[in-house]
Structure formats: structure tokens, C-alpha cells
Design a protein around this motif. Structure first.
Motif, mmCIF file in Angstrom:
data_model
loop_
_atom_site.group_PDB
_atom_site.id
_atom_site.type_symbol
_atom_site.label_atom_id
_atom_site.label_comp_id
_atom_site.label_asym_id
_atom_site.label_seq_id
_atom_site.Cartn_x
_atom_site.Cartn_y
_atom_site.Cartn_z
ATOM 1 N N THR A 84 35.888 89.608 69.081
ATOM 2 C CA THR A 84 36.191 88.261 69.292
ATOM 3 C C THR A 84 36.731 87.821 67.896
ATOM 4 O O THR A 84 37.116 86.713 67.962
ATOM 5 N N GLN A 85 36.498 88.371 66.852
ATOM 6 C CA GLN A 85 36.982 87.967 65.573
ATOM 7 C C GLN A 85 38.498 87.745 65.659
ATOM 8 O O GLN A 85 39.075 87.199 64.613
ATOM 9 N N VAL A 86 39.164 88.554 66.419
ATOM 10 C CA VAL A 86 40.675 88.754 66.216
ATOM 11 C C VAL A 86 41.514 87.419 66.434
ATOM 12 O O VAL A 86 41.000 87.192 67.741
ATOM 13 N N LYS A 87 42.030 86.955 65.781
ATOM 14 C CA LYS A 87 42.864 85.654 65.986
ATOM 15 C C LYS A 87 44.201 85.718 65.398
ATOM 16 O O LYS A 87 44.662 86.494 64.723
ATOM 17 N N LEU A 88 45.172 84.946 66.329
ATOM 18 C CA LEU A 88 46.471 84.958 66.155
ATOM 19 C C LEU A 88 46.725 83.504 65.561
ATOM 20 O O LEU A 88 46.437 82.627 66.217
ATOM 21 N N GLY A 89 47.452 83.537 64.526
ATOM 22 C CA GLY A 89 48.169 82.130 64.227
ATOM 23 C C GLY A 89 48.007 82.081 62.505
ATOM 24 O O GLY A 89 48.728 82.843 62.129
ATOM 25 N N LEU A 90 47.420 81.343 61.917
ATOM 26 C CA LEU A 90 47.291 81.157 60.400
ATOM 27 C C LEU A 90 45.970 81.002 60.245
ATOM 28 O O LEU A 90 45.096 80.161 60.425
ATOM 29 N N SER A 91 45.317 81.957 59.133
ATOM 30 C CA SER A 91 44.157 81.971 58.725
ATOM 31 C C SER A 91 43.855 80.663 57.847
ATOM 32 O O SER A 91 44.830 80.421 57.313
ATOM 33 N N PRO A 92 42.650 80.315 57.834
ATOM 34 C CA PRO A 92 42.624 79.003 56.739
ATOM 35 C C PRO A 92 43.034 79.544 55.374
ATOM 36 O O PRO A 92 43.514 78.472 54.953
ATOM 37 N N ARG A 93 43.033 80.654 54.746
ATOM 38 C CA ARG A 93 43.231 81.031 53.387
ATOM 39 C C ARG A 93 44.813 81.035 53.642
ATOM 40 O O ARG A 93 45.734 80.324 52.616
#
Lengths: 426, 799
Positions: B467-476
Motif C-alpha cells: 500500500t505504500q507504493v505510489k506513482l506520481g511525485l513524492s513530496p521530496r
């Protein structure tokens, strides 16, 4: 053409059994547990499935709710049909003229509102299992009915989902054709002006060189290939597939009646295929997943194309005296939500959907089942996809309770939970 | 084995006993049914055994006849409540015989489901007694640790025609119990073993499994039913001559001996060479190579050939193709993003090809798939530079994919957005499970797996690993991007030259995952691999998962892979289908599977070494010509099976036999052998027609069901009728061949070697010479010969 009528006899059943590799004791037990199988009526010989991929909004087609609030009723008005008291959508005017030849089922329901598994359920009559891939009705038909020879028994246009042979094995998979073909595809014909003598000579030579492989002939794959070789040569020699697909030879009037859409052309091809002996044809049409802009899409493209092709198909089969022996069915994997969403679309809804059946000894001008006043749920004559599958197979002269075997040796009734709905039969 | 053996002792010591207590020093003898009829241990299993809780009966979402049970009995508390519901009169404590729970299934009163069992059956008596004892429920009393068949393997011979196995359940509290009466039995092949309730009978020769299912938890028992024909008498001598090459052969022949199935003799040089070339690099051997190989007198020439082929670049390409299928390189997710299909597939393929060429250990490779991120720990600005580099290569697909192959991790595996940038993590979890564990858990998404141990909570806990896997731009990255844009604006204002910043969409690990709740608990489940302890919520959970997965103590990981490799070379897995590992689907050769897995682990997950072990076994090297007793063998590897060629191999075989190519793939710099084509759609109409007719996998699903290379009518028709095939033959290398003016014998030999990779026998030679003699048009006659050879079964299969 000579029509063989097969009534369901014990002998036939035993043939079926041995065909499927059952041992006699298993078969006898299967027989003991199977429902009594007596075929009173002449079964249908063929089936054409018009598959509306994506899930058609049947509330906007076959089961209008004119008295429901705006947010459910939608933009279309109902129209009267050739059956008094029966109304369907105004954008199906040609179908409205032939409803007296059709059975409308307004009570199909299941609980899988997802494309993949929903299609599997409707196409196979089995709730999908990750452990076993069930065969489509087309493959079952190809497997169980005596082949006509010289034609592939089961043909699909446009790779409809779950149209495969599943555990029956690829010997029974569909002969797949591209739904958008403009010309005769590669590899179905030697060409209209082929030198048959030269072909025969080469095939004879091929058979000589193939003989040595008979040492491996006990192998399932080797045996399967051998059977296909014979069949392929037959089909090519008769050139049956090309003849059926080559609609250039059809009259302009005929082509015009089906419409110029892919669906229209493929429906015409389907009719010609059935005429040449194909047992089961699935004509796929995509684009029915109308989450967005449902009404414009239906009004402008989907319904006019379907209306023309489907009505022409039914009328054409009828005129040629083929409708009684050919089941025509038009459905998709599920219906769509009565409640219209925020983007003028409807979402997946499997609790209630309608479908249209014609020919094959189904009643004419008949409506089976009903939904509640907003089309949310079935209130009368509920049928599951398993019931639907059992009913079609029964009509084709195939006992849905007949036992088959999976490659791993599991015994399996063709349809497990379905009930034949005989009220639908004329 | 140890535990099962102990159980066996247990069971035989207390034969006839039903309740066996592991804890107490001297178990008490009890009459059947057990001391206490327990709801979870006895009543609930009966509801499963008699099919009461399936989807078409009371297990359906709405129940049936006003009585609803949980589907396949996953929720025993709810089922108990439904049964004892005061409005239902299903239970009559004062008059147990009047309880509907008894009357209905015995059809003493109307029951839509018909008669399930009679009142005086074991089931009827158990339920009656449970009611008489007060119809109580001790939640958790039936929680299972394991279920085993005792014995778990039996031989049914004419001397011993039947067996009544026991099914022993071990519960969480450590107690054992004989639960045979509460199980449903299923034979996987009724022509070998038939069933009469729990009695297994020999039905015919062969081997199969009988599966006992206790409350949805399966236990398998291998049933071997030896061949009793006289043929085995000669067989004894054949077995005596048998020379095993390695451990594989010992385990294979052991079972063949029990079954009375003789293995085929060793293949000869030409049979071996064709088979090994097609299997290892997907190509036919060239005529010169065949002649050379046969003439070679070196004793080790087979082993040498195997080594040469395993280090061939096309071997790596073939592996890459296979891995693209296993990992689903063509599934882009339904929301298509920046990556075009082609770029993505080329890159994916190149990444694997490089790893197999370098023989990277399998565990390392899988870790680099599972723990992939786009940045791989780099600074955002470094990554942007790298992405800009790639952008410059975008016209050269070969260079671009090679650039990608240099990355450590395969972030493309995770890039399958559904809507906008959302990932379907449940589907990804199912993908990981099927690809790397060989376990299909899709069923457990909606309900307890009907014939495996997986529950909905298992499914969701596994999902929570991802569930931690995300697509896009991390906040950093986002703030780094803002800085970059600011710098750019600044530079532009000063009139300095600026470079466009490429659009970046990265796979990253979010610190605020949306974890799934328990099926009935409403608390967030801890991330947990299948059948294992939970892993920490903090940090990249996939790393902890990968540690668990590739741990040498985890048998599932290595077994899944060795089984896939086995299936690849033999056409059939030890577990079949290869992605359906389950207690309900036991392996045909359990010990062999374990041995291969152990060897693979011990070698440090060395793929090539594993392949060498398989290819050098006598089992793999035996002939496909059958003996008297093995002709119908389909699961004991007594002969080489006939395997249809993969679509790509077939195209390559046509190309090399005719010496005429199908042409280039869209975007490719040069022509590629078909087995090395990375993309699903090639944009070359001829190739696409052949690939689709010969069912080249789509590479979308992870399901092994995509791998269907069974022959079809369409394929045979295409071979017979494709006009280009004749043209290819007539215009291909046949022309050059004839220009050298070979004798008829030489010509016939060449044609046979090119197509069937063997010499013609006398009869064939004679027939072929007749054809050549019968006409003045040598080219036409030779073309007819080659066409005929290419349409044989021998040409289109590996054997």
C-alpha cells in the motif's frame, strides 16, 4: 442441406461420455445423478451470440422506466413495438418492428459487477474460479455437437472475453477473426483461384513425410495436430470460411440492411458462416462501458448500429427459414446502474439486466421476468447466467448436466447450478 | 516428513480412536462421535462437506430460504448466530429431533436443496447430538494448525485394492483429531482412483491424488496404482540397463518402477541436438552444425553443447521474453501514461535480457523488481539529468532500452496506473503472489478461498505490504521540482539558456499508506506475507517482504521457480498449472521438487546451473519415441513429451528453413530473431498474424493460462494456406542451393536437415527422389518438398 435431428437417447449419452473420456462406471454414476434427459422438441442447431462488451445499459434499451424520476429514467423515451403493450427504447426502431419474433428476458441477475469475471460468468455459465478455467458455451457446443465437417465449428469476431475453451482444451477454442477486417484474413483460404491439384499433391507428399511421426502418435499433442490437419485440409478444400466471409458477393441491398458498421458486416458474415455449417458464432462489439456520456454514445452510435444489424440478422434468418434452428442472443456481461452518475453515465450493475433472444424455438413476442419500478432489482422470473447457459445448451440438444473431465481428471458437469427455464420455449 | 511420520504412528496406535490428545500422557478412549460435539470442529465442517454454504445455496449473498451462511463457512460466529437465531426454529433444544437443522437436510420437511444426508447418518447423528448437548459454540475451538492425510501416499495393487485413509486435523491448542467423517473427498483422476465416501479404490493403472477437504482446508494423498500388464516383465531388464545421470533421474525412475512404466531409451544425436537447440535458444540447428555435431567423437559433446547454448545471447533473450510474460510487461494499467507501449516493452525486455546474459542470481533479480523505485535513492536533480538523457535517446529504441537496462531496479513493474495515478495494489499483490510464489490468491479477495487455506485477511495483509507504493511525485521530489522550476525562471529572466525539465512521474514509497482493514475486525491489518509473521509497518515494507520471500528457509520461492524451469523444458510442471501451488494441487514428484529447490538455493539461486542440471539429466535426454508401457504417460516423464513450438520459435524455424525473413519490427534498428522481439505488437502485419494465430502470450495477465501453446485449427490452416510461405520457399535460400547444382541425394538431405534437423530414412528418400525425378522444374519440385516437410507435425513441435 440434410438436417440431422438428434433426440436424447441413452446411446447418445454414452457416446458423449466416451468422447469425453469417461469410464463406464463413472458414466453410469453420472447418469444416475444427472437430471432425466428427454428432448421433446427439435433442438436448435446453431447459435449466434451478439456480445455487447463493457456491459450495455439495458435500462436504456430493453427495459425502459418512463415513470421513474429523471435521474433514473434517462434521456430516452419508450416506443411501442410490434408486440402490443411492449415498449422498448425509441432508438431501436427497427428492433421495435421485430419484437414479435423475440423473447425479451428482463430478469437476468448475478453478483459480479466487474468486466473480466462478469464476462466469464455470462459466457461460461460458471462463477469464475482461479483454479479452473471454464469453457465458453461456444466451445461446449463445438465439443458436444456432431461436427458438420469442412468448417470450423466455432467462430468469434473480435476476441470477446472468456470465449475460450478453458479446461476442454484448445481443440475446442474459437476460430478467431478480427472484428475490423476489411479483407479476407491471411490463412483461411487458398484463394479463389487456387490450383487445387497442386495443393492436393503437396498435401499427399506431406502425409508421406508425416508418417514417421506416428511413433509419437500416442501423445496428446501429436494426436490433436493430426486431427487438425485433416480438418484444415477439408476446410481449405471447400473454401468454406472464405466464401462465408467474402461479403463482396452479397447483394448491396443485403449489405445495406445490416448497416456498414463492423457489427453489421460481421453479423452478415455470421449468418453466412452458420449457413455453411458453423455451429456457434460470437460477434463481439465493444464500447458499451458507458460510465461517461451514456446517452449521446448510445443515441449517436451504439444503438443505431446495433438496431440495424440485429434486426437485419433476425429478419434475414427468418426469411431464409433458419431462425427456428438458430438461437440469436444479444447480451453483455452486466447491465448498468439505474441511477445516472455525475458524468451523464451509468456504472456497472449486475443485479438486474435484460437481454434479447430470438429463434431457436424460443417463444416469439414474449417477455420473461420483470424488474422493480426503478430497474434496481429483479422482482419476477429471476435467472442467473448459469440458468441462461443451461437453457441455451438444452435448446441446442446438449444436456447441461452431462459430465465432462478436466485435464487434471476432475469430473465436472457442463453447467453446475443452472436450471433450464422451459417457460421460454415455444 | 517427521511430523507426518509421527502422526502416522499416532494414528495407528490409536486405530479406531477418533480423538487423540497430544498433550495428555495417556489419551482417553472414546466412542464415536467425539466426547463433545463441537460446533467448529464437527458441525461447521459438515455444512461445508454437504455443500450447504456454497454460493448457490445458503452461502449466497442473500442466503436461501431465509437462512444465510457465510460463503464456504469463513465466519463461524456468524454461522452459529444464524443457526441459533431464535426466529429460525432451526434448533429445538427440548426436542432435538424437531430441529430444522436436522429435518431440512434429511428432507423430513420441504428443502429447496433436496436431501443432503439422512437422520441416522454420521452427519445427522452428529448434529442431533450437538443440539442435545446444548448447541454451544466455543469460539476458536476449531482454529486449525494443519490437516494431513494419513498415510499421505499409498500404492493400490491387485493385492490391495482399496484403502480408507484417515484425515488428522491439528488444532491451535495442539490437540489432534481424526476428522475423516467430516471431510469431503475428491479424486483428481477417477480412472485411477475411485471413491466411495472415504474409501479409495483402485480403478486402473496410473497415479493421481485424492484430496480430502476439511472445512475448506485440503490435504492430499498420492495414490499410485501400478501397471500390471505382462509388459512390465520385460521392463525389469530395461530398468536394470537404466543409467541415471543425476539425482533427478533417481527420483523419476523410482516412481516409474513402482508404477511399472518403462522409460524410453536415450535420444540419439540428432534428436538431442534439435530438442536442445529449440529449448535453449528457440532455434533450429543449422545443417552444418548437425553434421559437425554428429561427426564429433568427443564423449562430452552433449554437455558441451548444453553449455554453449546456455551462454548464447538468444538464451538470455528467450528468458527475457518468458519473464516479460511472467511479470506482465504489456499491462500498462488502464490509465495510460507517458510511457508508450513500445518504449516500455523494449526497456522491460532489455532489463531482463541483461540479467540473464550475466546470469544474475534469481533472488537478487527478484529483489530488484520488488523493491524498485524510480529514483533508486538518487537526488531528484540527478534523476532529472538521467531522464533528460533518456529523452534524447527517445528516437533510438535500442539505445533507450539499453539505457534502461543499466538501472538497478525494474520500476516499470509497478507503473500500472488505473485511474489517474492510482495503483491497484490488490492486483499488484496478486501479481507478486502468482509470479514469485506460484500462489493464486484472487479468490480470497472476496471470500475465503474455497479449497485453500487463504482467507480474506491473508489477502488484505499481503496487500498491505504494497500500500505504500505510489506513482506520481513524492513530496521530496515535488519540492525539488519547485526549486528547479524556480531556478529555470530565474535563469530565463537573466536571459541565460535553459533546458526543458522533463516531465517526471516516479514510483515511490509513501509514508502514509491507506492500509486495508480486516474483513470483520475494522482495524488496519499489519502487512504480512502469505502464511508468515507480520512485518514492520515502517520503512519500505517491500524490502522486509523481499527478505522473507528470498530467505533460504522459505520453500515457496525456490519451488515456484524451479517448477517453472522444469515446465519450460518438459512441457509440464511438477506442479501444474505452474502458478497454482496449493495443498489441493500436490506435485507429481514432491521429493524431486524439494531436491531441485534445495539445489537451487544451495547454488545461490544460479539459474544456469539449475538448467544445466535439468538438461544433463537422462530424463530430459530420453527419446520421445514411446515404449510399450509409457505411451499414455502424461505426468511421469517416462519419455520426452511432444511440445508445440512457441509462436516465436515457429516463426524462426520458418525463417531459417526457408532462408527468408519476415522483416523488421517497427522501430527496431535491425532484423531480430523472433524469439528476441520485445514487443507484443510488432507493427509488421505478417509477424502479427503469425504471432496471434500461434497464440503468442499477450503478456498482460500474470496467469499461466496465457501460456497456451496447444495446437489449433487456425494454425494448421495458416501453415497450409499462407501464400507467403510458398513464395518464401521459392524465393529463399533454395535458389542459391540449386545454383550449386547438388545431386538429388544432396538436395534431399539438405532439405531434411534444414526443416526436420535429421536425415531422411530410406523410404522418405525414395519418395523425395521420385518427386525430383518426375519434373524438369527442379525449383518447383524442391519447393514442394520443403513445403511438405514444413507442414509435418515433426516440424511444428519440439520432441
Amino acid at each position: 442441406m440434410q438436417r440431422k435431428q438428434s433426440t436424447y437417447t441413452r446411446r447418445n449419452f454414452l457416446q458423449v461420455g466416451s468422447m469425453l473420456g469417461l469410464s463406464l462406471p463413472m458414466l453410469l454414476r453420472a447418469k444416475a445423478t444427472a437430471a432425466p434427459t428427454v428432448m421433446n422438441n427439435v433442438p436448435a442447431r446453431n447459435m449466434i451470440l451478439v456480445w455487447l462488451g463493457g456491459g450495455p445499459a439495458t435500462i436504456d434499451m430493453w427495459d425502459p422506466k418512463p415513470d421513474a424520476p429523471d435521474a433514473i429514467r434517462g434521456e430516452f423515451a419508450p416506443t411501442s413495438t410490434s408486440v402490443s403493450g411492449l415498449q422498448i427504447c425509441e432508438h431501436l426502431p427497427e428492433m421495435a418492428q421485430v419484437t414479435h419474433k423475440c423473447t425479451l428476458i428482463r430478469s437476468l441477475q448475478h453478483s459480479i459487477p466487474a468486466h473480466g469475471p462478469g464476462s466469464q460468468y455470462v459466457m461460461t455459465g460458471h462463477v469464475p474460479s482461479a483454479a479452473l478455467e471454464y469453457p465458453s458455451l461456444g466451445s461446449v457446443t463445438a465439443r458436444m455437437l456432431e461436427p458438420v465437417g469442412g468448417v470450423p465449428p466455432y467462430v468469434t469476431f473480435g476476441n470477446p472475453p472468456s470465449s475460450g475453451a478453458g479446461y476442454l482444451g484448445s481443440a475446442w477454442s474459437a476460430f478467431e477473426l478480427d472484428a475490423t477486417m476489411r479483407e479476407i484474413p491471411r490463412g483461411v483460404s487458398l484463394g479463389a483461384d487456387a490450383d487445387m491439384a497442386a495443393f492436393d499433391k503437396r498435401v499427399k507428399l506431406r502425409n508421406v513425410f508425416d508418417r514417421r511421426f506416428d511413433t509419437r502418435n500416442a501423445d496428446r499433442i501429436a494426436r490433436g495436430l493430426d486431427a487438425f490437419q485433416q480438418q484444415a485440409v477439408d476446410v481449405l478444400r471447400r473454401d468454406s470460411v472464405r466464401r462465408a466471409l467474402d461479403i463482396e458477393s452479397a447483394s448491396d441491398e443485403e449489405k445495406k440492411s445490416y448497416g456498414a458498421s463492423n457489427l453489421g458486416m460481421n453479423s452478415l458474415r455470421a449468418r453466412r458462416l452458420v449457413e455453411s455449417g458453423v455451429r456457434y458464432v460470437t460477434v463481439g462489439m465493444e464500447g458499451w462501458d458507458t460510465h461517461v456520456n451514456n446517452f449521446n454514445t448510445l443515441r449517436n452510435t451504439l444503438l443505431p448500429r446495433l438496431d440495424k444489424a440485429l434486426a437485419a440478422l433476425i429478419v434475414d434468418l427468418d426469411c431464409r427459414g433458419m431462425l427456428d434452428e438458430t438461437i440469436v442472443c444479444c447480451c453483455g456481461e452486466f447491465g448498468r446502474t439505474p441511477q445516472i452518475n455525475g458524468t451523464a453515465g451509468r456504472d456497472h450493475w449486475s443485479s438486474a439486466m435484460s437481454l434479447l433472444v430470438a429463434g431457436g424455438g424460443f417463444k416469439a413476442g414474449f417477455v420473461h421476468g420483470a424488474t422493480d419500478k426503478f430497474g434496481n432489482a429483479v422482482i419476477e422470473g429471476a435467472m442467473s447466467p448459469a440458468d441462461l447457459a443451461a437453457t441455451f445448451l438444452w435448446r441446442l440438444g446438449i444436456d447441461p448436466a452431462a459430465i465432462t473431465r478436466t485435464p487434471s481428471g476432475r469430473t465436472m458437469p457442463i453447467i453446475r447450478d443452472g436450471i433450464v427455464v422451459s417457460e421460454l420455449f415455444a | 516428513m517427521g511430523r507426518i511420520a509421527r502422526l502416522l504412528v499416532f494414528a495407528s496406535c490409536f486405530a479406531g480412536l477418533t480423538t487423540v490428545r497430544a498433550a495428555g500422557p495417556s489419551p482417553t478412549r472414546l466412542d464415536w462421535p467425539a466426547e463433545h460435539v463441537d460446533f467448529e470442529r464437527h458441525v461447521a465442517p459438515l455444512l461445508s462437506r454437504y455443500g450447504c454454504n456454497v454460493g448457490s445455496c445458503h452461502g449466497s449473498a442473500e442466503g436461501k430460504g431465509g437462512f444465510k451462511l457465510s460463503l464456504f463457512g469463513f465466519d463461524m460466529t456468524a454461522d452459529y448466530a444464524a443457526i441459533t437465531d431464535v426466529n429460525g426454529s432451526r434448533i429445538d433444544l427440548s426436542e432435538p429431533d424437531l430441529s430444522l437443522l436436522l429435518l431440512k437436510p434429511a428432507l423430513q420437511t420441504d428443502h429447496g436443496g433436496g436431501k443432503r444426508f439422512s437422520e441416522d447418518s454420521v452427519a445427522g447423528r452428529t448434529i442431533r447430538r450437538w443440539i442435545a448437548e446444548g448447541a454451544e459454540h466455543r469460539p476458536g475451538s476449531g482454529t486449525l494448525r494443519s490437516v494431513e492425510c494419513v498415510p499421505n501416499r499409498t500404492i493400490l495393487s491387485p493385492d490391495k485394492l482399496e484403502i480408507r485413509p484417515k484425515v488428522i486435523a491439528t488444532f491451535a491448542d495442539g490437540t489432534h483429531e481424526d476428522v475423516t467423517e467430516y471431510c469431503e473427498f475428491r479424486s483428481q483422476d477417477e480412472t485411477v482412483a475411485s471413491l466411495d465416501e472415504a474409501v479409495i479404490r483402485r480403478a486402473g493403472p496410473g497415479d493421481t491424488h485424492v484430496i480430502a477437504v476439511y472445512r475448506g482446508y485440503p490435504a492430499g494423498m498420492a495414490v499410485l496404482s501400478p501397471n500390471t500388464d505382462e509388459a512390465t516383465a520385460d521392463g525389469t531388464s530395461l530398468f536394470a540397463q537404466y543409467r541415471a545421470n543425476n539425482q533427478i533421474d533417481h527420483l523419476i525412475v523410482q516412481k516409474l518402477q513402482i508404477l511399472g512404466i518403462e522409460p524410453s531409451p536415450l535420444a540419439d544425436d540428432v534428436e538431442f541436438l534439435r530438442r536442445v537447440s529449440l529449448a535453449a535458444i528457440g532455434q533450429l540447428p543449422a545443417p552444418a552444425e548437425i553434421r559437425q555435431f554428429v561427426a564429433d567423437t568427443d564423449q562430452d559433446k552433449w554437455a558441451r553443447k548444453i553449455d554453449t547454448l546456455l551462454s548464447h545471447p538468444l538464451h538470455a533473450a528467450l528468458w527475457a521474453t518468458r519473464m516479460c510474460e511472467i511479470t506482465g510487461s504489456r499491462d500498462l494499467g488502464s490509465a495510460r501514461m507517458r510511457d508508450s507501449d513500445n518504449q516500455r516493452e523494449w526497456s522491460w525486455h532489455a532489463w531482463f535480457r541483461k540479467r540473464f546474459a550475466d546470469n544474475v542470481p534469481y533472488d537478487e533479480m527478484v529483489r530488484d523488481i520488488l523493491c524498485a523505485t524510480t529514483l533508486e535513492g538518487r537526488e531528484f536533480s540527478d534523476y532529472v539529468d538521467c531522464a533528460a538523457q533518456a529523452d534524447e535517446l527517445s528516437d533510438d529504441i535500442d539505445a533507450l532500452s539499453e539505457h534502461y537496462a543499466e538501472r538497478r531496479t525494474l520500476d516499470l513493474f509497478w507503473r500500472r496506473p488505473k485511474v489517474n495515478e492510482d495503483l491497484d495494489v490488490e492486483e499488484l499483490a496478486e501479481r507478486v503472489s502468482a509470479a514469485f510464489l506460484g500462489v493464486r490468491i484472487e479468490c480470497a479477495k472476496c471470500h475465503k478461498h474455497p479449497f485453500d487455506r487463504w482467507t480474506q485477511d491473508d489477502h488484505r495483509s499481503l496487500t498491505n505490504v504494497f500500500t505504500q507504493v505510489k506513482l506520481g511525485l513524492s513530496p521530496r521530489s515535488r519540492s525539488a521540482m519547485v526549486d528547479l522550476l524556480k531556478d529555470q525562471r530565474e535563469a530565463r529572466r537573466k536571459g541565460l539558456p535553459t533546458e526543458t525539465i522533463p516531465a517526471v512521474q516516479e514510483v515511490f514509497i509513501s509514508t502514509s499508506p491507506h492500509d486495508k482493514l480486516g474483513a470483520s475486525s475494522q482495524t488496519k491489518l499489519a502487512p504480512r506475507p502469505l502464511g508468515a509473521q507480520p512485518i514492520p509497518r515502517q520503512g519500505d515494507r517491500r524490502e522486509a517482504f523481499a527478505v522473507w520471500l528470498t530467505d533460504t528457509a522459505n520453500p515457496m520461492f525456490a519451488r515456484n521457480f524451479v517448477n517453472r524451469v522444469w515446465q519450460w523444458y518438459f512441457g509440464r510442471g511438477l506442479v501444474e498449472p505452474v502458478d497454482a501451488f496449493s495443498a489441493a494441487n500436490p506435485p507429481s514428484h514432491p521429493k524431486l521438487l524439494d531436491t531441485l529447490a534445495d539445489e537451487f538455493i544451495r547454488s545461490g539461486f544460479d539459474v544456469r546451473r539449475l538448467e544445466r542440471m535439468i538438461l544433463t539429466s537422462r530424463t530430459w535426454q530420453q527419446s520421445s519415441i514411446s515404449t510399450k508401457t509409457n505411451a499414455s504417460d502424461e505426468r511421469n516423464f517416462a519419455r520426452a513429451y511432444v511440445i508445440p513450438l512457441r509462436a516465436e520459435s515457429l516463426v524462426d524455424a520458418v525463417q531459417s528453413a526457408t532462408g527468408s525473413s519476415f522483416g523488421k519490427v517497427e522501430l527496431a534498428r535491425q532484423e531480430l530473431p523472433a524469439v528476441a522481439i520485445p514487443v507484443g505488437r510488432t507493427g509488421n502485419p505478417q509477424l502479427d498474424t503469425w504471432f496471434s494465430a500461434f497464440q503468442r502470450p499477450e503478456r498482460k495477465l500474470t496467469c499461466d493460462c496465457e501460456q497456451n501453446f496447444e495446437p489449433t485449427l487456425r494454425q494448421t490452416m495458416l501453415l497450409l494456406s499462407d501464400p507467403d510461405m510458398l513464395a518464401r520457399i521459392r524465393e529463399g535460400s533454395l535458389v542459391d542451393m540449386l545454383a550449386q547444382d547438388p545431386s538429388n541425394e544432396e538436395l534431399v538431405e539438405e532439405l531434411f536437415l534444414r526443416s526436420l534437423s535429421r536425415w531422411p530414412d530410406k523410404r522418405e528418400c525414395l519418395e523425395a527422389m521420385n518427386v525430383l525425378d518426375s519434373t524438369g522444374d527442379r525449383l518447383a519440385a524442391a519447393a514442394d518438398l520443403l513445403w511438405s516437410l514444413m507442414n509435418t507435425r515433426e516440424f511444428v513441435t519440439n520432441h
